[in-house]
Design an enzyme around this catalytic site. Structure first.
Site, PDB file in Angstrom:
ATOM      1  N   ALA A 199     -52.784  31.127 -48.490  1.00  0.00           N
ATOM      2  CA  ALA A 199     -53.649  32.199 -47.976  1.00  0.00           C
ATOM      3  C   ALA A 199     -54.697  31.635 -47.017  1.00  0.00           C
ATOM      4  O   ALA A 199     -54.955  32.206 -45.948  1.00  0.00           O
ATOM      5  CB  ALA A 199     -54.327  32.929 -49.132  1.00  0.00           C
TER       6      ALA A 199
ATOM      7  N   CYS B  15       8.724  23.033 -36.543  1.00  0.00           N
ATOM      8  CA  CYS B  15       9.310  24.202 -35.891  1.00  0.00           C
ATOM      9  C   CYS B  15       9.744  23.768 -34.495  1.00  0.00           C
ATOM     10  O   CYS B  15       8.959  23.178 -33.749  1.00  0.00           O
ATOM     11  CB  CYS B  15       8.275  25.327 -35.796  1.00  0.00           C
ATOM     12  SG  CYS B  15       8.796  26.693 -34.731  1.00  0.00           S
TER      13      CYS B  15
ATOM     14  N   GLU C  75     -31.574   2.301 -46.105  1.00  0.00           N
ATOM     15  CA  GLU C  75     -32.071   3.682 -46.104  1.00  0.00           C
ATOM     16  C   GLU C  75     -30.993   4.587 -46.688  1.00  0.00           C
ATOM     17  O   GLU C  75     -29.804   4.313 -46.522  1.00  0.00           O
ATOM     18  CB  GLU C  75     -32.364   4.154 -44.666  1.00  0.00           C
ATOM     19  CG  GLU C  75     -33.189   3.204 -43.833  1.00  0.00           C
ATOM     20  CD  GLU C  75     -33.037   3.471 -42.340  1.00  0.00           C
ATOM     21  OE1 GLU C  75     -32.628   4.594 -41.957  1.00  0.00           O
ATOM     22  OE2 GLU C  75     -33.316   2.549 -41.550  1.00  0.00           O
TER      23      GLU C  75
ATOM     24  N   LYS D 271     -28.440   7.565 -46.766  1.00  0.00           N
ATOM     25  CA  LYS D 271     -27.679   8.267 -45.718  1.00  0.00           C
ATOM     26  C   LYS D 271     -27.710   9.759 -46.033  1.00  0.00           C
ATOM     27  O   LYS D 271     -26.928  10.250 -46.855  1.00  0.00           O
ATOM     28  CB  LYS D 271     -26.246   7.749 -45.656  1.00  0.00           C
ATOM     29  CG  LYS D 271     -25.453   8.294 -44.481  1.00  0.00           C
ATOM     30  CD  LYS D 271     -24.087   7.644 -44.405  1.00  0.00           C
ATOM     31  CE  LYS D 271     -23.331   8.145 -43.186  1.00  0.00           C
ATOM     32  NZ  LYS D 271     -23.105   9.608 -43.217  1.00  0.00           N
TER      33      LYS D 271
ATOM     34  N   CYS E 135      10.363  28.974 -39.527  1.00  0.00           N
ATOM     35  CA  CYS E 135       8.920  28.884 -39.294  1.00  0.00           C
ATOM     36  C   CYS E 135       8.225  30.143 -39.800  1.00  0.00           C
ATOM     37  O   CYS E 135       8.626  31.262 -39.440  1.00  0.00           O
ATOM     38  CB  CYS E 135       8.644  28.707 -37.802  1.00  0.00           C
ATOM     39  SG  CYS E 135       6.892  28.753 -37.370  1.00  0.00           S
TER      40      CYS E 135
END
EC number: 6.5.1.2
Length: 673
Positions: free
Chosen positions: A36, A433, A115, A117, A415
């Site tokens: 606020a 195919c 560090e 990842k 197919c």
């Protein structure tokens, strides 16, 4: 409320206070005032800037959110490439990397900076005159997209840095900060709960949600997602200027950036591995997703000495954690048709969460893999997903709690997309195919041509390609270059601005290098790397087209099957016509022919075991650059076997055949090094 009468001083005081409290809340996670009280100051500054517009500055806290929705994203070249990292998946691979670093650097003792990842979206932020001016996504590493307006809404991104801070940190030039945009776990879960209540689809995982939020066209939506930014890399005037990576991270913190506190510096790989395993144990407790640990040589002076491979720095590596797994049931096996006509069986799974992602599909690769698994429809299976890898079925579960399925899968003879004949060539695992006009093959070939890493045509995704194919506007990739505004405007949900953006994207592909064109043709078994080798070897597409299979075999990584595939592709009249049309459209058909040495001309090498300083790829490249050839198997035609530690059966075979066995030092002498 401030009682300062001078509006300029009053505005600057409010901005300084708001920046201070934003830093306490969003970066340090240690607020000193209530929301606020913060809102009161923010509203006071907004009112003051509205009354005195001349006082408004680009880095004012009031300027984080706002702006009209955009039509698209502008592409921007990176100041320096944003390279990916090589990966290590186990202790042995990490130790091999460390050994190469020590050998190449000539240092017996190396400091390693570790560090976490983070699993997010890589981003580059540019600052000019201490103000945030540009945010660029990683893109393909060379070119990304301008998402500045969206990143301004991320509260942990400083909009500016005070002159006092710059002086204190000795930052004398413009600078660039690289890092990761992430979606904190709690924010992600809250957003998905809200979406579920609204009847909207939930996001699969935090990484995808973060990427989507960064690339929306309305900054206000990005602001609602409550993203976070963690910095991990600093460039000043386009170069690294701090002696150690650990010091660079400390500097980033002083500049006001959020830097991951889970980091440490070690002098031995044993200690690095302890750190890696400890963080894996703590993984579930972290407030964000991680998929490993990044290990960097701490000395930036050694970065220069170690240099880079083709796509990654030698001075850093990512240790990737093992894939996460879950048990679920195979409800069906579906078949997908790819751009080369390959039919790929896919397991339709009972949805299951794995590592923050809901998985409902997993590739089964081919019929041989289904037979190897002994998989039946209805079986319970273990599914793994690691990083960006497509989920895969690892094994069938067969116990009293997981009864076996009943139905056996059979590869279709026709197919599923076009009804064309399906064949399996002798010696190959795949069914294909053979219908040249199969719409699924056409759709996939266009999507491949337009995809990132190939022609990178932004906006040409599934929906647009489906319409182009269904309406007969595109029957092959050359038709893309005959699209115009009238044709595009005839499609659903296509406005003038969007149509123009797509036409601009298509026009931009004419500047892309030869290897992208070769890769975009979709020749079976020719990937991005092989396309690059073909471009370097022949220097033109005409040279590739006219090459015999024997000449193709001289190209790096091209074996008999790939050579045959390339030769057959260009022997097909319709493909030659396609190439002719692409040339007429203005695509780059000439490249830079890479001349190779002759020191090892005509010599065939086989590599086995771990070499002291060279990785296998590096040794292979050195041999081939010197005119030699590297084979995967030992035969009477092999001239040398280069053996390292833990050499396997190839060494035994070389001795049986009387082939010369040499070590890395002998190889260096042959190379003249």
């Amino acid at each position: 409320m401030s009682r300062t009468k001078d509006p300029a001083k009053q505005a600057e005081d409010l901005r300084e206070k708001l920046r201070y409290h934003e830093h306490r809340y969003y970066v340090l996670d240690d607020p000193e005032i209530s929301d606020a009280d913060y809102d009161v100051m923010m509203n006071e500054l907004k009112a003051l800037e509205a009354k005195h517009p001349e006082l408004l500055t680009p880095d004012s806290p009031t300027q984080r959110v706002g702006g009209k929705p955009r039509e698209g994203f502008v592409k921007v070249a990176h100041s320096a490439p944003m390279l990916s990292l090589d990966n290590a998946y186990n202790e042995e691979e990490l130790r091999d990397w460390a050994r190469r670093v020590e050998e190449l650097s000539g240092k017996a003792e190396i400091e390693y900076e570790c560090e976490l990842k983070l699993d997010g979206l890589s981003m580059a932020l540019r600052y000019q005159d201490a103000r945030f001016v540009l945010a660029v996504t990683r893109g393909d590493g060379s070119i990304g997209e301008d998402v500045t307006l969206n990143l301004r809404t991320v509260k942990s991104v400083p909009l500016g840095v005070s002159s006092a801070t710059l002086k204190k940190t000795h930052m004398l030039g413009d600078f660039e900060v690289r890092g990761e945009v992430i979606f904190p776990t709690k924010s992600f879960e809250k957003m998905n709960e809200d979406r579920e209540k609204q009847g909207l689809a939930k996001f699969a995982n935090p990484r995808n949600a973060a990427a989507g939020a960064v690339r929306v066209l309305e900054p206000n939506i990005t602001a609602q997602r409550r993203l976070d930014f963690y910095a991990y890399f600093l460039l000043v005037d386009g170069r690294v200027h701090i002696d150690r990576q650990s010091e660079a991270l400390d500097t980033l913190e002083k500049l006001g950036f959020k830097v991951n506190s889970n980091r440490a510096v070690f002098k031995s790989i044993d200690d690095v591995l302890k750190f890696i395993h400890k963080k894996e144990e703590d993984r579930e407790k972290l407030p964000y997703e991680i998929d490993g640990v990044v290990i960097k040589v701490n000395s930036t002076a050694l970065w220069q000495r170690l240099g880079f491979t083709g796509k990654a720095p030698r001075w850093a590596i990512a240790y990737k954690y093992a894939a996460r797994a879950a048990v679920t049931q195979v409800e069906d096996i579906l078949v997908q048709v790819g751009r080369t006509g390959k039919l790929t069986p896919v397991a339709a799974l009972k949805p299951v969460p794995i590592g923050g992602t809901t998985v409902s599909r997993a590739t089964l690769h081919n019929m041989d893999e289904i037979d190897r698994l002994g998989l039946l429809i209805g079986d319970w299976v273990q599914v793994e997903r690691g990083g960006d890898v497509i989920p895969k079925v690892v094994k069938v579960i067969d116990d009293k709690d997981h009864p076996r399925g009943k139905k056996k899968f059979k590869m279709p003879e026709r197919c599923p997309e076009c009804g064309g004949h399906v064949v399996r060539t002798e010696g190959e695992a795949d069914h294909r195919c053979v219908n040249a006009n199969c719409p699924a093959k056409l759709r996939e070939s266009i999507l491949h041509f337009a995809s990132r890493g190939v022609m990178n045509i932004e906006g040409m995704g599934d929906s647009l390609v489906n319409q182009l194919v269904d309406r007969g506007l595109v029957k092959n990739v050359a038709d893309i270059y005959e699209l115009d505004e009238e044709k595009l405007l005839s499609l659903e949900r296509m406005g003038k601005k969007s149509a123009q953006n797509i036409l601009d994207e298509i026009k931009g592909t004419k500047k892309l290098p030869l290897e992208r064109v070769i890769y975009g043709l979709g020749i079976r078994m020719v990937g991005e790397r092989t396309a690059q080798f073909l471009a370097e070897h022949f220097g033109s597409l005409d040279g590739v087209m006219k090459a015999t299979e024997e000449e193709l075999l001289e190209v790096e990584e091209v074996g008999p099957r790939i050579a045959q595939s390339i030769h057959e592709f260009f022997a097909e009249p319709s493909n030659r016509e396609l190439v002719k049309r692409l040339e007429a459209a203005g695509l780059q058909f000439k490249g830079v022919k890479k001349e190779r040495g002759t020191a090892l001309a005509g010599q065939t090498f086989v590599l086995t075991g771990s070499l002291p300083t060279y990785s296998r790829d590096e040794a292979k490249k050195l041999i081939e650059d010197a005119g030699g050839k590297v084979s995967g198997s030992v035969s009477k035609k092999t001239n040398y076997v280069v053996a390292g530690e833990e050499a396997g059966s190839k060494l035994d075979k070389a001795r049986d055949l009387g082939v010369a066995v040499i070590d890395e030092d002998a190889l260096k002498k042959l190379l003249g090094k």
